[in-house]
Write a protein that holds these residues in place. Structure first.
Motif, PDB file in Angstrom:
ATOM      1  N   ASN A  93      13.634  58.538   9.892  1.00 26.24           N
ATOM      2  CA  ASN A  93      14.773  58.598   8.978  1.00 26.24           C
ATOM      3  C   ASN A  93      15.437  59.960   8.826  1.00 26.24           C
ATOM      4  O   ASN A  93      16.633  60.069   8.989  1.00 26.24           O
ATOM      5  CB  ASN A  93      14.342  58.111   7.582  1.00 26.24           C
ATOM      6  N   PHE A  94      14.692  61.008   8.508  1.00 21.16           N
ATOM      7  CA  PHE A  94      15.348  62.246   8.116  1.00 21.16           C
ATOM      8  C   PHE A  94      14.402  63.418   8.303  1.00 21.16           C
ATOM      9  O   PHE A  94      13.222  63.259   8.575  1.00 21.16           O
ATOM     10  CB  PHE A  94      15.792  62.166   6.653  1.00 21.16           C
ATOM     11  N   TYR A  95      14.939  64.625   8.126  1.00 21.47           N
ATOM     12  CA  TYR A  95      14.103  65.816   8.125  1.00 21.47           C
ATOM     13  C   TYR A  95      13.202  65.803   6.891  1.00 21.47           C
ATOM     14  O   TYR A  95      13.651  65.511   5.784  1.00 21.47           O
ATOM     15  CB  TYR A  95      14.956  67.079   8.072  1.00 21.47           C
ATOM     16  N   ILE A  96      11.961  66.172   7.079  1.00 25.64           N
ATOM     17  CA  ILE A  96      11.037  66.315   5.959  1.00 25.64           C
ATOM     18  C   ILE A  96      10.934  67.795   5.649  1.00 25.64           C
ATOM     19  O   ILE A  96      10.301  68.545   6.383  1.00 25.64           O
ATOM     20  CB  ILE A  96       9.652  65.722   6.300  1.00 25.64           C
ATOM     21  N   PHE A  97      11.609  68.217   4.615  1.00 29.66           N
ATOM     22  CA  PHE A  97      11.688  69.610   4.163  1.00 29.66           C
ATOM     23  C   PHE A  97      12.561  70.468   5.071  1.00 29.66           C
ATOM     24  O   PHE A  97      13.413  71.196   4.605  1.00 29.66           O
ATOM     25  CB  PHE A  97      10.295  70.235   4.019  1.00 29.66           C
ATOM     26  N   SER A  98      12.343  70.426   6.372  1.00 34.50           N
ATOM     27  CA  SER A  98      13.161  71.192   7.304  1.00 34.50           C
ATOM     28  C   SER A  98      12.901  70.677   8.708  1.00 34.50           C
ATOM     29  O   SER A  98      11.979  69.889   8.950  1.00 34.50           O
ATOM     30  CB  SER A  98      12.826  72.693   7.233  1.00 34.50           C
ATOM     31  N   LYS A  99      13.693  71.139   9.656  1.00 35.91           N
ATOM     32  CA  LYS A  99      13.518  70.745  11.048  1.00 35.91           C
ATOM     33  C   LYS A  99      12.161  71.196  11.583  1.00 35.91           C
ATOM     34  O   LYS A  99      11.460  70.460  12.280  1.00 35.91           O
ATOM     35  CB  LYS A  99      14.644  71.345  11.892  1.00 35.91           C
ATOM     36  N   ALA A 100      11.774  72.431  11.234  1.00 31.39           N
ATOM     37  CA  ALA A 100      10.498  72.956  11.704  1.00 31.39           C
ATOM     38  C   ALA A 100       9.322  72.163  11.132  1.00 31.39           C
ATOM     39  O   ALA A 100       8.399  71.784  11.861  1.00 31.39           O
ATOM     40  CB  ALA A 100      10.371  74.431  11.337  1.00 31.39           C
ATOM     41  N   HIS A 101       9.378  71.906   9.821  1.00 31.92           N
ATOM     42  CA  HIS A 101       8.296  71.141   9.205  1.00 31.92           C
ATOM     43  C   HIS A 101       8.200  69.744   9.811  1.00 31.92           C
ATOM     44  O   HIS A 101       7.099  69.237  10.063  1.00 31.92           O
ATOM     45  CB  HIS A 101       8.518  71.034   7.692  1.00 31.92           C
ATOM     46  N   THR A 102       9.338  69.140  10.036  1.00 32.38           N
ATOM     47  CA  THR A 102       9.364  67.815  10.647  1.00 32.38           C
ATOM     48  C   THR A 102       8.684  67.838  12.009  1.00 32.38           C
ATOM     49  O   THR A 102       7.882  66.960  12.340  1.00 32.38           O
ATOM     50  CB  THR A 102      10.808  67.308  10.798  1.00 32.38           C
TER      51      THR A 102
END
Length: 434
Positions: A290-299
């Motif tokens: 679905n989406f980024y979780i906190f940020s692209k890096a964290h994802t």
């Protein structure tokens, strides 16, 4: 006279373990060693080792040891996990020292004074850096974040939010007169909360908000002070968001940067959303639902951790297995994004210790939650309940599963986690005797 000196030294060293990190992890390790040594030297009660909660910790340590022995390929990472059991010994050592000194040292008021002096030094040093651009040691602001006494290590907020439950425990354990010292506590908590905000740590700030929620609910005697301090924190955030008074602007990290990082474009491909990992390489993709979780890096870290968990769901890839995998691919993975750890305790437990490790982790959290509900209902008006609740909140905050977090197997994280477990066991045993 000799006994008094021994009491002062070992009691102070035990309680000051978390604060010793201000000086450096090497000093913290020395404090830990002395604490464990005192327990081994003084203890003659085998019942400490028969306690089911201690057995639970030791079994977990043995599992970590065996898992590392079999699966961790790098000797330096394997060596760290071989001695994981020392943290279980640390927890039981804290329990022993608290039992050993509890009736002798409570009258000593020097320790609370010393603790608050240490804490005020960290706070004032951070404000100095915020207003002038440099702290007392000449450390400058890095990346719009206040790090204060910790210099290049941007852990000021993390340190303060993790030490806060210990400060509350000290207030209630020493029975400090909150009404008599209310002006002091107003100033202290206002500056404390603002300093965590100034540190620019998003996880630290969210954990602070969660902590405040628990403190307002649980601690009636501090409710007004915590509430008003929180209101002033909010007013400070609004004011400094529009009027620049310092050399950094935490709102750009905590609000603007966070908003930008969690956004993504919906590009469905085979029922999935493809997130371009253009910060690392233009020809790599991260697949997420679905989406980024906190940020692209964290994802990216979470995607890789989930991939590692799926490839070895029962036992994981061993302690520090995430780092081991990334070393093996030169930190250039085709799946997700490499780092030294997944930046989330839950994902790290799953990826590195598998479902077996997850059982230990989730059982511990549920045990603490259950006892909070049970004891608060049963002992709501008991004067000792506040010390117990302080330790309980500390464990929840340190092991919180739904936010980015530090490396679970990092020495500092393990020391602070097991330190609070020792405090928790001490407070827990009080109510079992009632």
């Amino acid at each position: 006279m000799r006994a008094i000196i021994n009491i002062d030294i070992f009691w102070y060293l035990c309680i000051l373990i978390p604060f010793s990190f201000i000086i450096g992890i090497a000093v913290t390790e020395i404090f830990v060693f002395i604490t464990i040594f005192f327990f081994i030297y003084k203890n003659r009660d085998i019942n400490y080792f028969k306690d089911k909660k201690f057995i639970f910790l030791i079994v977990f340590s043995i599992y970590i040891f065996l898992n590392a022995l079999v699966q961790t390929p790098y000797q330096d990472l394997k060596y760290q996990s071989f001695f994981h059991f020392r943290f279980s010994i640390l927890a039981i050592s804290i329990l022993f020292i608290l039992n050993f000194f509890k009736d002798k040292i409570r009258s000593k008021k020097y320790l609370p004074v010393l603790v608050f002096i240490f804490t005020f030094f960290v706070i004032i040093d951070a404000f100095l850096q915020y207003f002038t651009g440099q702290n007392i040691l000449g450390y400058e602001i890095i990346g719009n974040r206040i790090s204060g006494i910790f210099g290049k290590e941007q852990i000021l907020g993390s340190f303060l939010v993790r030490v806060l439950p210990l400060l509350l425990w000290i207030i209630f354990f020493y029975k400090l007169d909150i009404k008599k010292n209310k002006n002091f506590f107003y100033i202290f908590f206002i500056l404390y909360f603002i300093t965590i905000y100034l540190s620019g740590g998003r996880t630290s700030f969210i954990l602070l908000l969660i902590s405040i929620f628990f403190y307002i609910i649980f601690f009636k005697s501090l409710r007004k002070i915590i509430s008003i301090s929180s209101v002033i924190l909010i007013l400070f955030i609004f004011f400094t968001s529009f009027v620049k008074i310092g050399k950094s602007d935490p709102s750009t990290i905590l609000i603007i940067k966070t908003f930008n990082q969690i956004q993504t474009k919906f590009n469905f491909e085979k029922g999935e959303i493809i997130l371009k990992n253009d910060d690392i390489s233009k020809n790599k993709n991260i697949s997420l639902k679905n989406f980024y979780i906190f940020s692209k890096a964290h994802t990216g870290h979470y995607v890789l951790a989930y991939h590692l968990f799926k490839s070895s769901p029962i036992f994981g890839h061993g302690p520090e297995g995430f780092r081991s995998y990334c070393r093996g691919v030169n930190y250039d993975s085709d799946i997700g994004m490499c780092s030294t750890h997944p930046h989330n305790t839950l994902m790290q437990i799953l990826a590195e210790t598998g479902f077996v490790g997850f059982i230990f982790y989730i059982f511990g959290l549920f045990f603490v939650f259950f006892k909070i509900i049970q004891y608060r209902k049963k002992f709501n008006n008991h004067p000792k309940i506040f010390c117990f609740l302080s330790c309980s909140v500390a464990i929840i905050i340190n092991l919180f599963p739904f936010l980015p977090n530090g490396n679970f197997f990092n020495n500092w994280m393990l020391i602070i986690n097991y330190y609070y477990i020792g405090l928790y066991l001490f407070e827990y045993n009080k109510f079992n005797k009632i």
